[in-house]
Design a protein around this motif. Structure first.
Motif, PDB file in Angstrom:
ATOM      1  N   LEU A   1       1.006  -1.199  -0.126  1.00  0.00           N
ATOM      2  CA  LEU A   1      -0.049  -0.139   0.055  1.00  0.00           C
ATOM      3  C   LEU A   1       0.884   1.239   0.154  1.00  0.00           C
ATOM      4  CD1 LEU A   1      -3.093   1.078   0.511  1.00  0.00           C
ATOM      5  CD2 LEU A   1      -2.217   1.145   2.945  1.00  0.00           C
ATOM      6  N   PHE A   2       0.535   2.259  -0.695  1.00  0.00           N
ATOM      7  CA  PHE A   2       1.500   3.505  -1.009  1.00  0.00           C
ATOM      8  C   PHE A   2       0.444   4.403  -0.106  1.00  0.00           C
ATOM      9  CE2 PHE A   2       2.205   7.665  -3.266  1.00  0.00           C
ATOM     10  CZ  PHE A   2       3.808   7.658  -2.879  1.00  0.00           C
ATOM     11  N   VAL A   3       1.169   5.149   0.771  1.00  0.00           N
ATOM     12  CA  VAL A   3       0.293   5.785   1.696  1.00  0.00           C
ATOM     13  C   VAL A   3       0.796   7.465   1.535  1.00  0.00           C
ATOM     14  CG1 VAL A   3       0.156   4.144   3.404  1.00  0.00           C
ATOM     15  CG2 VAL A   3       2.139   5.676   3.621  1.00  0.00           C
TER      16      VAL A   3
ATOM     17  N   GLY B   1      15.642   7.254   2.646  1.00  0.00           N
ATOM     18  CA  GLY B   1      14.585   6.159   3.060  1.00  0.00           C
ATOM     19  C   GLY B   1      13.373   6.997   3.227  1.00  0.00           C
ATOM     20  N   VAL B   2      13.179   8.147   2.840  1.00  0.00           N
ATOM     21  CA  VAL B   2      12.116   9.007   3.259  1.00  0.00           C
ATOM     22  C   VAL B   2      10.941   8.619   2.099  1.00  0.00           C
ATOM     23  CG1 VAL B   2      12.213  10.950   1.874  1.00  0.00           C
ATOM     24  CG2 VAL B   2      11.085  11.203   4.377  1.00  0.00           C
ATOM     25  N   GLY B   3      11.323   8.110   0.977  1.00  0.00           N
ATOM     26  CA  GLY B   3      10.436   7.526  -0.088  1.00  0.00           C
ATOM     27  C   GLY B   3      10.208   8.207  -1.308  1.00  0.00           C
ATOM     28  N   LYS B   4      11.597   8.746  -1.889  1.00  0.00           N
ATOM     29  CA  LYS B   4      11.701   9.372  -3.314  1.00  0.00           C
ATOM     30  C   LYS B   4      11.294   8.490  -4.302  1.00  0.00           C
ATOM     31  CE  LYS B   4      15.677  10.898  -1.770  1.00  0.00           C
ATOM     32  NZ  LYS B   4      15.847  10.310  -0.603  1.00  0.00           N
ATOM     33  N   THR B   5      12.216   7.398  -4.034  1.00  0.00           N
ATOM     34  CA  THR B   5      12.155   6.353  -5.255  1.00  0.00           C
ATOM     35  C   THR B   5      10.731   5.841  -5.428  1.00  0.00           C
ATOM     36  OG1 THR B   5      14.475   5.880  -4.892  1.00  0.00           O
ATOM     37  CG2 THR B   5      13.213   4.137  -6.278  1.00  0.00           C
ATOM     38  N   ARG B   6      10.158   5.487  -4.001  1.00  0.00           N
ATOM     39  CA  ARG B   6       8.790   4.924  -4.114  1.00  0.00           C
ATOM     40  C   ARG B   6       7.691   5.920  -4.687  1.00  0.00           C
ATOM     41  NH1 ARG B   6       5.912   0.798  -1.260  1.00  0.00           N
ATOM     42  NH2 ARG B   6       4.139   0.800  -2.077  1.00  0.00           N
TER      43      ARG B   6
ATOM     44  N   ARG C   1      19.154  13.073  -2.025  1.00  0.00           N
ATOM     45  CA  ARG C   1      18.980  13.048  -0.616  1.00  0.00           C
ATOM     46  C   ARG C   1      19.581  14.305  -0.049  1.00  0.00           C
ATOM     47  NH1 ARG C   1      22.286   7.943   1.189  1.00  0.00           N
ATOM     48  NH2 ARG C   1      20.932   6.315   0.267  1.00  0.00           N
TER      49      ARG C   1
ATOM     50  N   LEU D   1       1.158   2.509   6.808  1.00  0.00           N
ATOM     51  CA  LEU D   1       2.079   1.852   6.162  1.00  0.00           C
ATOM     52  C   LEU D   1       2.478   0.486   6.971  1.00  0.00           C
ATOM     53  CD1 LEU D   1       4.532   1.459   4.407  1.00  0.00           C
ATOM     54  CD2 LEU D   1       5.876   3.013   6.046  1.00  0.00           C
TER      55      LEU D   1
ATOM     56  N   GLU E   1       9.559   0.213   8.223  1.00  0.00           N
ATOM     57  CA  GLU E   1       9.870  -1.133   7.491  1.00  0.00           C
ATOM     58  C   GLU E   1      10.620  -1.911   8.336  1.00  0.00           C
ATOM     59  OE1 GLU E   1      10.840  -0.662   3.480  1.00  0.00           O
ATOM     60  OE2 GLU E   1       8.988  -0.266   2.735  1.00  0.00           O
TER      61      GLU E   1
ATOM     62  N   ARG F   1      18.386  -3.470  -2.073  1.00  0.00           N
ATOM     63  CA  ARG F   1      17.410  -2.911  -2.092  1.00  0.00           C
ATOM     64  C   ARG F   1      17.203  -1.457  -1.677  1.00  0.00           C
ATOM     65  NH1 ARG F   1      13.628  -1.836   1.494  1.00  0.00           N
ATOM     66  NH2 ARG F   1      14.626  -2.865   3.132  1.00  0.00           N
ATOM     67  N   HIS F   2      17.993  -1.415  -0.593  1.00  0.00           N
ATOM     68  CA  HIS F   2      18.077   0.173  -0.548  1.00  0.00           C
ATOM     69  C   HIS F   2      19.691   0.501  -0.246  1.00  0.00           C
ATOM     70  CE1 HIS F   2      17.357   3.813   1.272  1.00  0.00           C
ATOM     71  NE2 HIS F   2      16.354   3.967   0.900  1.00  0.00           N
TER      72      HIS F   2
HETATM   73  N1  LIG Z   1       4.366   6.576   0.761  1.00  0.00           N
HETATM   74  C1  LIG Z   1       5.005   5.369   1.070  1.00  0.00           C
HETATM   75  N2  LIG Z   1       4.207   4.288   1.186  1.00  0.00           N
HETATM   76  C2  LIG Z   1       4.805   3.024   1.390  1.00  0.00           C
HETATM   77  N3  LIG Z   1       5.973   2.829   1.532  1.00  0.00           N
HETATM   78  C3  LIG Z   1       6.763   3.528   1.371  1.00  0.00           C
HETATM   79  C4  LIG Z   1       6.228   5.007   1.303  1.00  0.00           C
HETATM   80  N4  LIG Z   1       7.441   5.707   0.944  1.00  0.00           N
HETATM   81  C5  LIG Z   1       8.392   5.025   1.181  1.00  0.00           C
HETATM   82  N5  LIG Z   1       8.168   3.481   1.241  1.00  0.00           N
HETATM   83  C6  LIG Z   1       8.874   2.515   1.580  1.00  0.00           C
HETATM   84  O1  LIG Z   1      10.091   2.894   2.228  1.00  0.00           O
HETATM   85  C7  LIG Z   1      11.231   2.400   1.812  1.00  0.00           C
HETATM   86  C8  LIG Z   1      12.339   3.465   1.479  1.00  0.00           C
HETATM   87  O2  LIG Z   1      11.844   4.226   0.558  1.00  0.00           O
HETATM   88  P1  LIG Z   1      12.482   4.807  -0.764  1.00  0.00           P
HETATM   89  O3  LIG Z   1      13.435   3.619  -1.168  1.00  0.00           O
HETATM   90  O4  LIG Z   1      11.471   5.309  -1.830  1.00  0.00           O
HETATM   91  O5  LIG Z   1      13.366   6.056  -0.114  1.00  0.00           O
HETATM   92  P2  LIG Z   1      14.457   6.851  -0.885  1.00  0.00           P
HETATM   93  O6  LIG Z   1      13.883   8.241  -0.482  1.00  0.00           O
HETATM   94  O7  LIG Z   1      14.215   6.721  -2.248  1.00  0.00           O
HETATM   95  O8  LIG Z   1      15.756   6.702  -0.113  1.00  0.00           O
HETATM   96  P3  LIG Z   1      17.281   7.097  -0.729  1.00  0.00           P
HETATM   97  O9  LIG Z   1      17.599   8.394  -0.625  1.00  0.00           O
HETATM   98  O10 LIG Z   1      18.186   5.893  -0.017  1.00  0.00           O
HETATM   99  O11 LIG Z   1      17.181   6.420  -2.237  1.00  0.00           O
HETATM  100  C9  LIG Z   1      10.830   1.583   0.429  1.00  0.00           C
HETATM  101  O12 LIG Z   1      10.975   0.387   1.003  1.00  0.00           O
HETATM  102  C10 LIG Z   1       9.468   2.043   0.208  1.00  0.00           C
HETATM  103  O13 LIG Z   1       8.582   1.334  -0.475  1.00  0.00           O
END
Ligand SMILES: Nc1ncnc2c1ncn2[C@@H]1O[C@H](COP(=O)(O)OP(=O)(O)OP(=O)(O)O)[C@@H](O)[C@H]1O
Ligand SMILES: [Mg+2]
Length: 1003
Positions: A9-11, A42-47, A184, A223, A252, A336-337
């Motif tokens: 689920l994307f929140v 890890g805040v979720g940019k890629t997601r 970042r 989440l 997570e 993965r990360h």
């Molecule tokens: N809004 C969201 N809903 C659900 N899961 C999320 C959300 N945002 C992030 N996640 C989960 O948190 C984890 C870290 O997110 P992500 O890899 O996108 O971070 P990032 O900001 O790209 O970090 P980095 O700077 O290290 O690349 C991932 O497993 C992602 O699936």
């Protein structure tokens, strides 16, 4: 529950998705835009990006490339190589090549070896690469909207940053392109190079920034529920939220570690490692090995480094993939990360660290083709460096430098060469290892630093190498280095460049014709001073011959162009044009586009100088089109825009000129080009009475010109504007002072083409301050008497002396000369008559008949010359004194005819101030139409009283002073002043005074 479960689920993130969605909608509608997405690790940019491209951007073509961390810097152009590779995989090599402008994808070979061998690398190689990448995106976006994603820009090296900036700046030329960049924020320490870039890009109109915040408690609960597949207990959630502070990666990790209820490791790093520690030992070992290979590692390389057979490798890998620590990514694996890899790598013991990097290096030494070129060579250098092995670090850095050069990653190349130099003393047999000595390395560094725009460093390196060289024993390298340093000094306008080249020319042995040709060609190009003319011609000629003999087309054509310029006369264009045509033929034959560009630049400039404006515009326009095709629109192309704007301004095609200027400025050209373009825009603004705009443009070019030394072609036109602007604004003192200084300080004799307009400008100023026929100071007149008029008049002898001596080569300069003569009185040998002049210049107290007749004739001659050259503004300017003189001679009809013609021209141009001046004259002389008069017969609808007040305002008086002079109350004065401003349509007293001056209301 699996380890490191990811929530299906994307929140949250509604706002950020909307930002991206809006930007995409704009791009779809044809206004390309960029979103910069920042946030901590890890805040979720890629997601976020993944969700966006998965749903919101379904009908688009999504291109993704990530920056790769390598040591302290990134891998050059990594995201773009990845994008290209993806495209080639999808469309095939040929289809991608066809999308490149001109169908020539050779520049792309610098990023991807699939496109063959890159062509010769000149200074333009990089500009071409950038343009081709943009062109490719443009073409793709014609099919359907393109979303280009560049991930992890905090790891971008300078080459990547440069290309990214370029694409964002110029993306508006590609409709339907959305660029999204992630980075970042927690990596951006104070001196991080991405910081200023983000600030700069943030100011671009079509760039939006989106900052991802941590999740709210409610979002974190959602989440967690997504991962656990049930709502967690409130107490558990409290703990998780408190520990993770809403960072989703942290949430997570916490959940996968404990389900939320066991004792938890202290830091995120420990959390991430705890997940790894549960894996089988052989898997953990493999992950440690992989961590030294970077965020993404090719299967073949991992297998070579791990020293495991395929079965053993698969066995060890499987739990890592199942446990979601590694993910399969094309032909390799990614962590993965990124934080997991970083944690693993940081955890290596120092000995282990060195051992692992050595293993990587050795595996790559055995087979560099495991990685696509140029990555193999660059990663090899990285691993030897990280393994602290000086000898191999030095040798591999040397090879990596040449690999980087191929992709025009000059900064990377520079870094590698600097590393070679740093390690030099630690490696006793360094010279044998690289097949060259320290001087060779310094020489290469000097060349690359020049290409990378690090001029100071280039000069320092060349100087260091020259200090170590015995010039007599090693003349070839000495000459090469001297040439390099001279060219760099020349680019910086530093003294010593000619000396460097002269020394190089003296040193280069006769049995090195290729180098000799290059040295002589460079030298000939630097000899600008009139006294160097014979040397320049002889040198250019020799270079031309040598270039021809050795088949060096660049040298031959450049030398030919220099030679042609050197003996060019505007009065004899045919020979010149033949030479240009010949140079163009030779350059075409050898595909020497740099020489072709110079040819277009020189030829259009020569034509303009000869007054052949139409033809000049045509040559410049064709040249600019060529520049676009060669992928040089922003460099040679913007220079040609200057050469196109200039004849358009001359021809009075001002709106067209403004379009050309605006378009060229949109391409963010180098500062000196920008200054020239703004100069022409200022000319138009001045002639159209847009003085605020002229001032702004002039201020911008002034600041550029104050930062370097420029040639007459730039400084003298600027000088004219510095005189004309204050004059137009009624600041006559300032104008006269600037003119006086100009006559003192500038060597006007050295360049007649640019000196004549200065002389004319000053002559116009003097006759504005002391109009023709006006009584002179001390002779009973009142208005012009005073220090200003005296100062203006004192300029005349010098001005006339200049005019007397200055050659007038070609029709354009002759037209200027005629105009100058009409304003200042006949010069010796002038064709316009020989009697004493009757203008202010000639100091005639009363215009007698003969003098007036001379003035009519002289002004008519000048106007006719401009008409023949098709320069309407200059013609109209000459028609003013012509009409005035005709009127003074009693020829009302003749005056009216000239007035009408001038008014038509000025109206067509939108030259408001000139039009006003013509109207005032017409009204006064009661010929033709004119400025609407007020009911009481006063100009501009001003009452007699208001006119009196305006006269005082124009003399710089305050309200109090005016009140005293006119014996009225200060309040009344201020009411009059407001009315005057309203009637004149101006905002300030200064502007009112300027209008009064312009209209000569009180002359
Ligand atoms: N809004 C969201 N809903 C659900 N899961 C999320 C959300 N945002 C992030 N996640 C989960 O948190 C984890 C870290 O997110 P992500 O890899 O996108 O971070 P990032 O900001 O790209 O970090 P980095 O700077 O290290 O690349 C991932 O497993 C992602 O699936
Ligand atoms: Mg990410």
């Amino acid at each position: 529950m699996s380890i490191h479960a990811v929530s299906p689920l994307f929140v949250g993130r509604a706002r950020e998705l909307a930002t991206l969605g809006d930007a995409l909608a704009r791009s779809r509608a044809g206004s390309s835009s960029t979103v910069l997405v920042g946030g901590e690790a890890g805040v979720g940019k890629t997601r976020l990006i993944r969700e966006f491209t998965g749903h919101g951007a379904a009908d688009t073509r999504v291109l993704v490339g990530g920056c790769l961390e390598l040591g302290t810097e990134g891998l050059p152009f990594a995201p773009f190589t990845a994008v290209l590779r993806g495209l080639v995989r999808e469309l095939g090599r040929d289809a991608v090549a066809e999308l490149v402008p001109g169908g020539n994808a050779r520049a792309l070979a610098r990023l991807l070896p699939e496109f063959g061998e890159p062509g010769k690398d000149g200074p333009e190689a990089r500009a071409r690469l950038f343009e081709q990448m943009l062109g490719l995106l443009e073409r793709l976006a014609e099919e359907r909207p393109v979303v280009l994603i560049v991930e992890d820009a905090h790891w971008a090296d300078r080459s990547t940053r440069d290309l990214l900036t370029f694409l964002i700046r110029y993306q508006r030329t590609a409709a339907r392109l959305l660029i999204a960049v992630t980075y970042r924020t927690d990596e951006l320490h104070r001196n991080h190079p991405l910081r200023p870039l983000l600030a700069e890009l943030g100011r671009v109109e079509w760039v939006t920034r989106a900052e991802l915040r941590r999740l709210t408690r409610r979002e974190a609960v959602a989440l967690a529920a997504g991962i656990l597949r049930h709502e967690p207990a409130a107490a558990t959630m409290d703990l998780i939220y408190a520990r993770s502070e809403g960072n989703p990666l942290f949430v997570e990790a916490l959940l996968s570690e404990s389900g939320g209820d066991e004792a938890l490791p202290e830091s995120l790093r420990d959390l991430l490692l705890a997940g790894v520690e549960r894996l089988p030992e052989e898997t953990q070992e493999l992950l440690r090995v992989a961590s030294a290979g970077g965020q993404r590692i090719e299967h073949a390389l991992l297998s070579a480094v791990a020293g495991l057979d395929e079965n053993a490798l698969s066995r060890a890998l499987r739990p890592a993939v199942a446990g979601n620590v590694l993910v399969v990514d094309g032909e390799g694996y990614s962590f993965r990360h990124a934080l997991i890899r970083e944690a693993l790598h940081d955890d290596l013991l120092p000995g282990e660290h060195i051992r692992l990097h050595t293993r990587y290096a050795e595996a790559l030494e055995r087979d560099l083709t495991i990685l696509p070129a140029p990555r193999g060579a660059i990663e090899l250098a990285h691993h030897w460096h990280s393994a602290h092995d000086s000898t191999w670090a030095l040798a591999s850095a040397w090879h990596a430098a040449s690999a980087a050069r191929k992709s025009t990653a000059y900064d990377e190349q520079l870094r590698m060469l600097s590393r070679v130099l740093e390690l030099w003393d630690q490696v006793p047999d360094a010279a044998e290892r690289i097949g060259g000595d320290r001087i060779d390395v310094l020489r290469q560094t000097a060349t690359v630093a020049h290409l990378a725009g690090e001029y100071e460093r280039s000069i320092a390196m060349a100087t260091a190498a020259l200090a170590d060289l015995d010039h007599d024993a090693d003349p070839i390298r000495s000459a090469t280095l001297l040439r390099q340093r001279g060219l760099t000094r020349y680019d910086l306008s530093r003294p010593g460049h000619v000396e460097d080249l002269r020394r190089a020319a003296a040193l280069v042995p006769a049995d090195q014709p290729k180098l000799r040709g290059q040295v002589l060609e460079s030298l000939s190009r630097m000899l600008h001073r009139p006294e160097d003319q014979p040397e320049r011609q002889a040198t250019a000629r020799l270079a031309m011959e040598i270039g021809h003999e050795v088949g060096d087309i660049n040298v031959e054509t450049h030398a030919l162009i220099t030679y042609t310029w050197g003996h060019a006369r505007y009065s004899d264009m045919d020979t010149q044009l033949e030479s240009f045509a010949r140079a163009r033929r030779i350059a075409h034959g050898g595909d020497a586009y740099n020489a072709l560009m110079r040819c277009a630049i020189s030829e259009s400039d020569a034509l303009e100088g000869a007054g052949r404006h139409e033809r000049a515009a045509q040559v410049a326009r064709e040249g600019a089109e060529g520049a676009r095709q060669y992928g040089l629109a922003r460099t040679s192309g913007t220079f040609l825009a200057i050469n196109l704007a200039e004849p358009l301004v001359s021809l009075g095609r001002w709106d067209e000129a403004l379009q050309v200027i605006e378009h060229a400025l949109d391409l963010a050209p180098p500062a000196p080009y920008r200054a020239s373009l703004q100069g022409f825009a200022a000319d138009i603004a001045l002639a159209r009475g847009q003085f605020d705009r002229a001032e702004r443009l002039l201020a911008a070019s002034r600041s550029v010109l104050s930062r370097g030394s420029f040639r007459d072609q730039t400084t003298l036109p600027h000088l004219c504007r510095e005189i004309r602007l204050p004059q137009a604004c009624g600041q006559l003192e300032q104008a006269v002072e600037t003119a006086a200084r100009a006559l003192e300080e500038h060597d006007l004799a050295s360049s007649s083409r640019y000196a004549w307009p200065v002389l004319v400008t000053i002559a116009q100023l003097v006759s504005a301050v002391v109009p023709a026929g006006r009584p002179l100071p001390g002779e009973g007149g009142q208005g012009a008497a005073g220090p200003l008029a005296r100062l203006a008049l004192s300029l005349l002898p010098r001005l006339r002396a200049f005019g007397q001596e200055l050659v007038a080569d070609g029709e354009l300069q002759q037209a200027h000369r005629l105009m100058f003569t009409a304003l200042t009185g006949p010069l010796a040998g002038s064709t316009a008559g020989s009697t004493a002049g009757s203008t202010a210049a000639a100091a005639a107290p009363e215009p007698d008949g003969e003098a007036v007749a001379w003035r009519v004739k002289a002004s008519d001659l000048a106007a006719g010359a401009w008409e023949a050259l098709r320069e309407p503004y200059a013609e109209a300017q000459c028609l003013v004194p012509a009409a005035q003189a005709a009127f003074a001679a009693g020829d009302r009809q003749g005056a009216a005819a000239r007035l009408t013609r001038a008014r038509d021209l000025a109206r067509e141009l939108g030259a408001t101030p000139l039009l006003e001046q013509l109207d005032v004259f017409g009204r006064r002389a009661r010929i033709g139409g004119g400025t609407p008069e007020g009911p009481d017969g006063q100009p501009l609808g001003l009452t007699a009283r208001e006119l009196e007040v305006l006269r005082e305002v124009t003399n710089g008086r305050s309200n109090r002073e005016i009140a005293e002079t006119l014996v009225i109350s200060i309040k009344t004065v201020s009411v009059h002043v407001s009315n005057i401003l309203a009637k004149l349509g101006v905002a300030t007293r200064g502007e009112a005074a300027a209008t009064a001056h312009r209209l000569r209301l009180f002359d």
